[in-house]
Design a protein around this motif. Structure first.
Motif, PDB file in Angstrom:
ATOM      1  N   THR A   1     -25.907 -43.107 -75.535  1.00 18.41           N
ATOM      2  CA  THR A   1     -24.445 -43.219 -75.444  1.00 18.41           C
ATOM      3  C   THR A   1     -23.918 -42.307 -74.341  1.00 18.41           C
ATOM      4  O   THR A   1     -22.996 -42.680 -73.607  1.00 18.41           O
ATOM      5  CB  THR A   1     -23.784 -42.866 -76.787  1.00 18.41           C
ATOM      6  OG1 THR A   1     -24.338 -43.684 -77.824  1.00 18.41           O
ATOM      7  CG2 THR A   1     -22.277 -43.098 -76.729  1.00 18.41           C
ATOM      8  N   SER A   2     -24.496 -41.122 -74.204  1.00 16.18           N
ATOM      9  CA  SER A   2     -24.097 -40.208 -73.128  1.00 16.18           C
ATOM     10  C   SER A   2     -24.313 -40.847 -71.771  1.00 16.18           C
ATOM     11  O   SER A   2     -23.453 -40.770 -70.886  1.00 16.18           O
ATOM     12  CB  SER A   2     -24.891 -38.900 -73.221  1.00 16.18           C
ATOM     13  OG  SER A   2     -24.600 -38.213 -74.416  1.00 16.18           O
ATOM     14  N   ARG A   3     -25.469 -41.497 -71.594  1.00 13.57           N
ATOM     15  CA  ARG A   3     -25.763 -42.144 -70.315  1.00 13.57           C
ATOM     16  C   ARG A   3     -24.779 -43.274 -70.023  1.00 13.57           C
ATOM     17  O   ARG A   3     -24.323 -43.435 -68.883  1.00 13.57           O
ATOM     18  CB  ARG A   3     -27.202 -42.672 -70.305  1.00 13.57           C
ATOM     19  CG  ARG A   3     -28.261 -41.585 -70.190  1.00 13.57           C
ATOM     20  CD  ARG A   3     -29.613 -42.176 -69.853  1.00 13.57           C
ATOM     21  NE  ARG A   3     -30.114 -43.019 -70.926  1.00 13.57           N
ATOM     22  CZ  ARG A   3     -30.904 -42.582 -71.904  1.00 13.57           C
ATOM     23  NH1 ARG A   3     -31.272 -41.314 -71.962  1.00 13.57           N
ATOM     24  NH2 ARG A   3     -31.335 -43.423 -72.828  1.00 13.57           N
ATOM     25  N   LEU A   4     -24.445 -44.049 -71.037  1.00 16.47           N
ATOM     26  CA  LEU A   4     -23.480 -45.139 -70.847  1.00 16.47           C
ATOM     27  C   LEU A   4     -22.116 -44.596 -70.440  1.00 16.47           C
ATOM     28  O   LEU A   4     -21.471 -45.133 -69.529  1.00 16.47           O
ATOM     29  CB  LEU A   4     -23.357 -45.968 -72.137  1.00 16.47           C
ATOM     30  CG  LEU A   4     -24.526 -46.858 -72.507  1.00 16.47           C
ATOM     31  CD1 LEU A   4     -24.279 -47.511 -73.866  1.00 16.47           C
ATOM     32  CD2 LEU A   4     -24.754 -47.935 -71.449  1.00 16.47           C
ATOM     33  N   LEU A   5     -21.675 -43.542 -71.105  1.00 19.68           N
ATOM     34  CA  LEU A   5     -20.374 -42.951 -70.786  1.00 19.68           C
ATOM     35  C   LEU A   5     -20.354 -42.410 -69.360  1.00 19.68           C
ATOM     36  O   LEU A   5     -19.404 -42.638 -68.603  1.00 19.68           O
ATOM     37  CB  LEU A   5     -20.056 -41.827 -71.768  1.00 19.68           C
ATOM     38  CG  LEU A   5     -19.647 -42.247 -73.181  1.00 19.68           C
ATOM     39  CD1 LEU A   5     -19.690 -41.061 -74.136  1.00 19.68           C
ATOM     40  CD2 LEU A   5     -18.258 -42.875 -73.178  1.00 19.68           C
ATOM     41  N   GLN A   6     -21.397 -41.702 -68.983  1.00 22.17           N
ATOM     42  CA  GLN A   6     -21.455 -41.133 -67.639  1.00 22.17           C
ATOM     43  C   GLN A   6     -21.461 -42.229 -66.580  1.00 22.17           C
ATOM     44  O   GLN A   6     -20.811 -42.106 -65.536  1.00 22.17           O
ATOM     45  CB  GLN A   6     -22.690 -40.250 -67.518  1.00 22.17           C
ATOM     46  CG  GLN A   6     -22.582 -38.968 -68.320  1.00 22.17           C
ATOM     47  CD  GLN A   6     -23.909 -38.269 -68.535  1.00 22.17           C
ATOM     48  OE1 GLN A   6     -24.961 -38.790 -68.161  1.00 22.17           O
ATOM     49  NE2 GLN A   6     -23.875 -37.093 -69.150  1.00 22.17           N
ATOM     50  N   SER A   7     -22.150 -43.318 -66.843  1.00 19.36           N
ATOM     51  CA  SER A   7     -22.188 -44.431 -65.904  1.00 19.36           C
ATOM     52  C   SER A   7     -20.823 -45.081 -65.752  1.00 19.36           C
ATOM     53  O   SER A   7     -20.353 -45.344 -64.643  1.00 19.36           O
ATOM     54  CB  SER A   7     -23.212 -45.468 -66.376  1.00 19.36           C
ATOM     55  OG  SER A   7     -23.203 -46.613 -65.539  1.00 19.36           O
ATOM     56  N   ILE A   8     -20.147 -45.326 -66.873  1.00 15.64           N
ATOM     57  CA  ILE A   8     -18.823 -45.956 -66.856  1.00 15.64           C
ATOM     58  C   ILE A   8     -17.816 -45.106 -66.092  1.00 15.64           C
ATOM     59  O   ILE A   8     -17.069 -45.605 -65.248  1.00 15.64           O
ATOM     60  CB  ILE A   8     -18.334 -46.213 -68.300  1.00 15.64           C
ATOM     61  CG1 ILE A   8     -19.133 -47.356 -68.938  1.00 15.64           C
ATOM     62  CG2 ILE A   8     -16.834 -46.534 -68.320  1.00 15.64           C
ATOM     63  CD1 ILE A   8     -18.874 -47.532 -70.413  1.00 15.64           C
ATOM     64  N   PHE A   9     -17.802 -43.809 -66.369  1.00 17.94           N
ATOM     65  CA  PHE A   9     -16.813 -42.938 -65.731  1.00 17.94           C
ATOM     66  C   PHE A   9     -17.126 -42.725 -64.260  1.00 17.94           C
ATOM     67  O   PHE A   9     -16.208 -42.624 -63.434  1.00 17.94           O
ATOM     68  CB  PHE A   9     -16.723 -41.605 -66.473  1.00 17.94           C
ATOM     69  CG  PHE A   9     -15.826 -41.652 -67.680  1.00 17.94           C
ATOM     70  CD1 PHE A   9     -14.559 -41.102 -67.644  1.00 17.94           C
ATOM     71  CD2 PHE A   9     -16.232 -42.291 -68.843  1.00 17.94           C
ATOM     72  CE1 PHE A   9     -13.714 -41.171 -68.742  1.00 17.94           C
ATOM     73  CE2 PHE A   9     -15.405 -42.375 -69.950  1.00 17.94           C
ATOM     74  CZ  PHE A   9     -14.132 -41.811 -69.897  1.00 17.94           C
ATOM     75  N   GLN A  10     -18.394 -42.662 -63.916  1.00 11.03           N
ATOM     76  CA  GLN A  10     -18.748 -42.486 -62.509  1.00 11.03           C
ATOM     77  C   GLN A  10     -18.349 -43.717 -61.705  1.00 11.03           C
ATOM     78  O   GLN A  10     -17.821 -43.607 -60.597  1.00 11.03           O
ATOM     79  CB  GLN A  10     -20.245 -42.242 -62.366  1.00 11.03           C
ATOM     80  CG  GLN A  10     -20.663 -41.954 -60.924  1.00 11.03           C
ATOM     81  CD  GLN A  10     -22.133 -41.618 -60.813  1.00 11.03           C
ATOM     82  OE1 GLN A  10     -22.967 -42.189 -61.506  1.00 11.03           O
ATOM     83  NE2 GLN A  10     -22.457 -40.684 -59.948  1.00 11.03           N
ATOM     84  N   GLU A  11     -18.580 -44.899 -62.245  1.00 11.38           N
ATOM     85  CA  GLU A  11     -18.223 -46.129 -61.547  1.00 11.38           C
ATOM     86  C   GLU A  11     -16.727 -46.223 -61.290  1.00 11.38           C
ATOM     87  O   GLU A  11     -16.292 -46.836 -60.314  1.00 11.38           O
ATOM     88  CB  GLU A  11     -18.677 -47.344 -62.355  1.00 11.38           C
ATOM     89  CG  GLU A  11     -20.182 -47.554 -62.350  1.00 11.38           C
ATOM     90  CD  GLU A  11     -20.608 -48.673 -63.276  1.00 11.38           C
ATOM     91  OE1 GLU A  11     -19.715 -49.302 -63.914  1.00 11.38           O
ATOM     92  OE2 GLU A  11     -21.813 -48.926 -63.379  1.00 11.38           O
ATOM     93  N   ARG A  12     -15.942 -45.618 -62.179  1.00  8.54           N
ATOM     94  CA  ARG A  12     -14.487 -45.683 -62.044  1.00  8.54           C
ATOM     95  C   ARG A  12     -13.895 -44.425 -61.427  1.00  8.54           C
ATOM     96  O   ARG A  12     -12.685 -44.271 -61.381  1.00  8.54           O
ATOM     97  CB  ARG A  12     -13.869 -45.960 -63.413  1.00  8.54           C
ATOM     98  CG  ARG A  12     -14.032 -47.421 -63.796  1.00  8.54           C
ATOM     99  CD  ARG A  12     -14.109 -47.655 -65.278  1.00  8.54           C
ATOM    100  NE  ARG A  12     -14.355 -49.063 -65.504  1.00  8.54           N
ATOM    101  CZ  ARG A  12     -15.558 -49.635 -65.362  1.00  8.54           C
ATOM    102  NH1 ARG A  12     -16.586 -48.904 -65.019  1.00  8.54           N
ATOM    103  NH2 ARG A  12     -15.709 -50.939 -65.573  1.00  8.54           N
ATOM    104  N   CYS A  13     -14.769 -43.541 -60.961  1.00  9.90           N
ATOM    105  CA  CYS A  13     -14.331 -42.323 -60.263  1.00  9.90           C
ATOM    106  C   CYS A  13     -13.387 -41.488 -61.114  1.00  9.90           C
ATOM    107  O   CYS A  13     -12.401 -40.937 -60.624  1.00  9.90           O
ATOM    108  CB  CYS A  13     -13.660 -42.676 -58.938  1.00  9.90           C
ATOM    109  SG  CYS A  13     -14.627 -43.762 -57.909  1.00  9.90           S
TER     110      CYS A  13
END
Length: 233
Positions: free
Chosen positions: A16-28
């Motif tokens: 879940t941490s990895r998913l959150l980090q990916s989502i937020f990074q993609e959206r800056c």
């Protein structure tokens, strides 16, 4: 944005941490993620600290995460709340705790994104502002595929098309500070999210463009890309 995540299963916590980090990074969007594996530590932290979103497993330490959420609500905590569970057995109780969303495990990126959007449906994408001296350019950095300078003009290749503006390369470098931007040539910056593959000294982008890496410093550029790729797998 600060998100508190609590799940007593280590593998769920990590995925879940990895998913959150990916989502937020993609959206800056800047993310501060605080993780716990036990309800007592999570409760103590939230009593002393605010959070924008709290993501709780419904089953925590042989008790209900709903009870933890209700205790925090009684203390006046007004965070957005998302519950994680393997069944819908406690769906009605979760809404009593003012939950914004109820997610079934195993999680996927699309479902988690929908839950986050339910928490903040009006949140706007981050924009950058580039003052060219002639005009003021506003862009969503996550939608920039690459930037190239030719004859004192910058060409911004975006998902919506190409924008041509009179601008120096140094000005662009000052503004594009997001970690997914990589300068691969003295006149080219790429968004690593749009890289399809790297072969030898050439980046192949998802829009069909190929970009050669400058000879000097090529190893450092490729090493940085591979490190970024590994961190975002």
């Amino acid at each position: 944005m600060r998100i508190v995540l609590c799940d007593d299963e280590q593998d769920i916590l990590q995925s879940t941490s990895r998913l959150l980090q990916s989502i937020f990074q993609e959206r800056c969007i800047e993310l501060e993620l605080v993780c716990f594996q036990d309800s007592a530590s999570c409760y103590a932290y939230l009593l002393q600290n605010d959070a924008d979103i709290v993501i709780l497993d419904i089953y925590l330490d042989q008790q209900l995460g709903i009870n933890l959420a209700m205790r925090l609500r009684e203390q006046g905590k007004r965070f957005k709340l998302i519950f994680l569970t393997t069944s819908n057995e406690f769906a009605s109780e979760s809404f009593a705790a003012e939950a914004s969303y109820y997610l079934l495990k195993p999680l996927n990126k699309e479902g988690l994104l929908r839950a986050l959007e339910r928490c903040f449906p009006q949140r706007q994408e981050e924009t950058i502002v580039i003052d060219t001296g002639r005009t003021t350019l506003r862009l969503h950095p996550a939608k920039i595929i690459m930037v190239e300078v030719q004859d004192k003009y910058c060409f911004f290749y975006t998902v919506s098309g190409v924008i041509k503006e009179y601008c120096t390369f140094s000005k662009v470098l000052e503004v594009l500070t997001q970690p997914y931007f990589l300068s691969v040539h003295r006149s080219v910056i790429i968004n690593m999210n749009f890289v399809e593959r790297l072969e030898e000294d050439i980046f192949y982008l998802k829009n069909g463009t190929t970009v050669s890496i400058k000879t000097r410093g090529a190893k450092a550029i490729k090493d940085r890309y591979m490190a970024w790729l590994f961190e975002n797998m």
